[in-house]
Design a protein around this motif. Structure first.
Motif, PDB file in Angstrom:
ATOM      1  N   SER A   1      -8.585  -7.355   5.431  1.00 45.06           N
ATOM      2  CA  SER A   1      -8.278  -7.062   4.025  1.00 45.06           C
ATOM      3  C   SER A   1      -8.897  -5.748   3.594  1.00 45.06           C
ATOM      4  N   THR A   2     -10.098  -5.496   4.070  1.00 43.31           N
ATOM      5  CA  THR A   2     -10.766  -4.240   3.706  1.00 43.31           C
ATOM      6  C   THR A   2      -9.972  -3.043   4.226  1.00 43.31           C
TER       7      THR A   2
ATOM      8  N   LEU B   1      -6.972  -2.592   1.976  1.00 42.32           N
ATOM      9  CA  LEU B   1      -7.341  -2.033   0.668  1.00 42.32           C
ATOM     10  C   LEU B   1      -7.679  -0.548   0.782  1.00 42.32           C
ATOM     11  N   CYS B   2      -8.297  -0.149   1.894  1.00 36.86           N
ATOM     12  CA  CYS B   2      -8.601   1.277   2.094  1.00 36.86           C
ATOM     13  C   CYS B   2      -7.324   2.079   2.323  1.00 36.86           C
TER      14      CYS B   2
ATOM     15  N   ILE C   1      -6.812   1.520  -2.621  1.00 41.76           N
ATOM     16  CA  ILE C   1      -7.420   0.675  -3.656  1.00 41.76           C
ATOM     17  C   ILE C   1      -8.938   0.740  -3.546  1.00 41.76           C
ATOM     18  N   LEU C   2      -9.450   0.717  -2.314  1.00 45.45           N
ATOM     19  CA  LEU C   2     -10.885   0.888  -2.059  1.00 45.45           C
ATOM     20  C   LEU C   2     -11.091   2.247  -1.428  1.00 45.45           C
TER      21      LEU C   2
ATOM     22  N   ARG D   1      -0.100   4.982  -5.854  1.00 43.31           N
ATOM     23  CA  ARG D   1       0.242   3.579  -5.584  1.00 43.31           C
ATOM     24  C   ARG D   1       1.433   3.147  -6.419  1.00 43.31           C
TER      25      ARG D   1
ATOM     26  N   VAL E   1       2.336  -3.730  -3.318  1.00 39.73           N
ATOM     27  CA  VAL E   1       1.335  -4.647  -2.765  1.00 39.73           C
ATOM     28  C   VAL E   1       1.711  -6.089  -3.068  1.00 39.73           C
TER      29      VAL E   1
ATOM     30  N   PHE F   1      -0.095 -10.001  -2.436  1.00 39.20           N
ATOM     31  CA  PHE F   1      -1.270 -10.743  -1.995  1.00 39.20           C
ATOM     32  C   PHE F   1      -0.914 -12.203  -1.758  1.00 39.20           C
TER      33      PHE F   1
ATOM     34  N   ASP G   1      -1.015  -8.782   2.124  1.00 40.95           N
ATOM     35  CA  ASP G   1      -2.238  -9.419   2.630  1.00 40.95           C
ATOM     36  C   ASP G   1      -2.051 -10.927   2.638  1.00 40.95           C
TER      37      ASP G   1
END
Ligand code: ADP
Ligand code: ADP
Length: 231
Positions: free
Chosen positions: A43-44, A47-48, A52-53, A79, A85, A87, A164
């Motif tokens: 997930s990280t 998100l990168c 988003i992150l 974005r 996206v 989820f 995700d």
């Protein structure tokens, strides 16, 4: 041709390392599964890559632009315009009927109410749930809600869909239906897909698998399908 890349991505949450230097490339039109056990950093990474992150170190590139250093506002604009996206829990607006949920990204992008509604209905038709246009999420099954969330993610015709565990909350039949539709629509629209999953059957829908273990690319390279878990 390459559409998206991450090079040497490092990301921690406080003292917990999530990504320890991950390099990946995603080609235009590819459907890529990011796989690995729970907590390995899937997930990280998503998100990168989706902006988003912001990673602690490393580069994120989209088309010919390096985007990791961009401001939050600039990444949010990118974005909204080019990424979709989805989820595990569709995060639909509970008070809004399906058609309004799907129309929302178009309205935020400045479309007129009537055009947005027409486009939303067309998406509901493509997904076989036109009869639910005026139903609220609480009146729909889990699969119907995820199809609505899929339509909302695709209504702006993004270049890349980041998903995700999009079927993680569904039973296997409903999950398969949503995945079949996701893959079919992505192929029809030539949308690139980055799909995070811990499920071998889900990974089987992808063109290619990127395997993570403990925040790094899995050196065994076997992946879920390679372990024979997909049968
Ligand atoms: P996966 O998607 O593969 O389950 P994650 O990217 O969610 O992995 O998590 C990677 C690591 O980072 C795990 O050790 C997880 O506990 C930790 N982590 C994830 N999100 C957070 C957060 N918001 N705060 C603290 N730790 C987190
Ligand atoms: P699935 O197992 O495929 O997710 P469900 O058994 O949850 O489906 O739902 C079957 C049908 O019942 C769906 O068409 C949905 O519209 C309707 N439904 C489910 N939950 C509710 C609810 N809380 N209120 C009204 N209708 C519902």
């Amino acid at each position: 041709t390459q559409l998206l890349y991450g090079r040497g991505i490092v990301k921690s949450y406080g003292k917990t390392p999530a990504l320890r230097g991950v390099t990946v490339q995603v080609g235009e039109g590819e459907i890529v599964a990011v796989t690995g056990p729970s907590g390995c950093g899937k997930s990280t990474l998503l998100l990168c890559l989706a902006g988003i992150l912001r990673p602690d170190a490393g580069e994120i590139g989209y088309r010919d632009r390096r985007i990791d250093g961009w401001s939050e506002a600039a990444r949010a604009r990118l974005r909204r315009g080019e990424f979709g996206v989805l989820f595990q829990f569709g995060q639909l607006v509970a008070e809004m009927p399906a058609a309004e949920n799907i129309a929302l990204p178009l309205l935020l992008a400045g479309a007129r109410r009537r055009e947005a509604r027409t486009a939303a209905i067309a998406w509901l038709e493509r997904l076989g749930i036109a009869h639910l246009a005026d139903s609220r999420p609480g009146e729909m099954s889990g699969g119907e809600q995820q199809r609505t969330a899929l339509a909302r993610a695709l209504v702006t015709e993004p270049r890349i869909l980041f998903a995700d565990e999009p079927t993680g909350a569904l039973d296997s039949l409903a999950g398969e239906q949503v995945l079949d539709q996701l893959v079919r629509l992505a192929r029809e629209q030539r949308t690139t897909v980055v799909l995070v999953t811990h499920d071998a059957r889900v990974a089987g829908y992808a063109d290619r698998e990127i395997m993570l273990r403990d925040g790094a690319l899995d050196p065994s390279g076997l992946g879920l399908s390679g372990l024979g878990l997909s049968g």
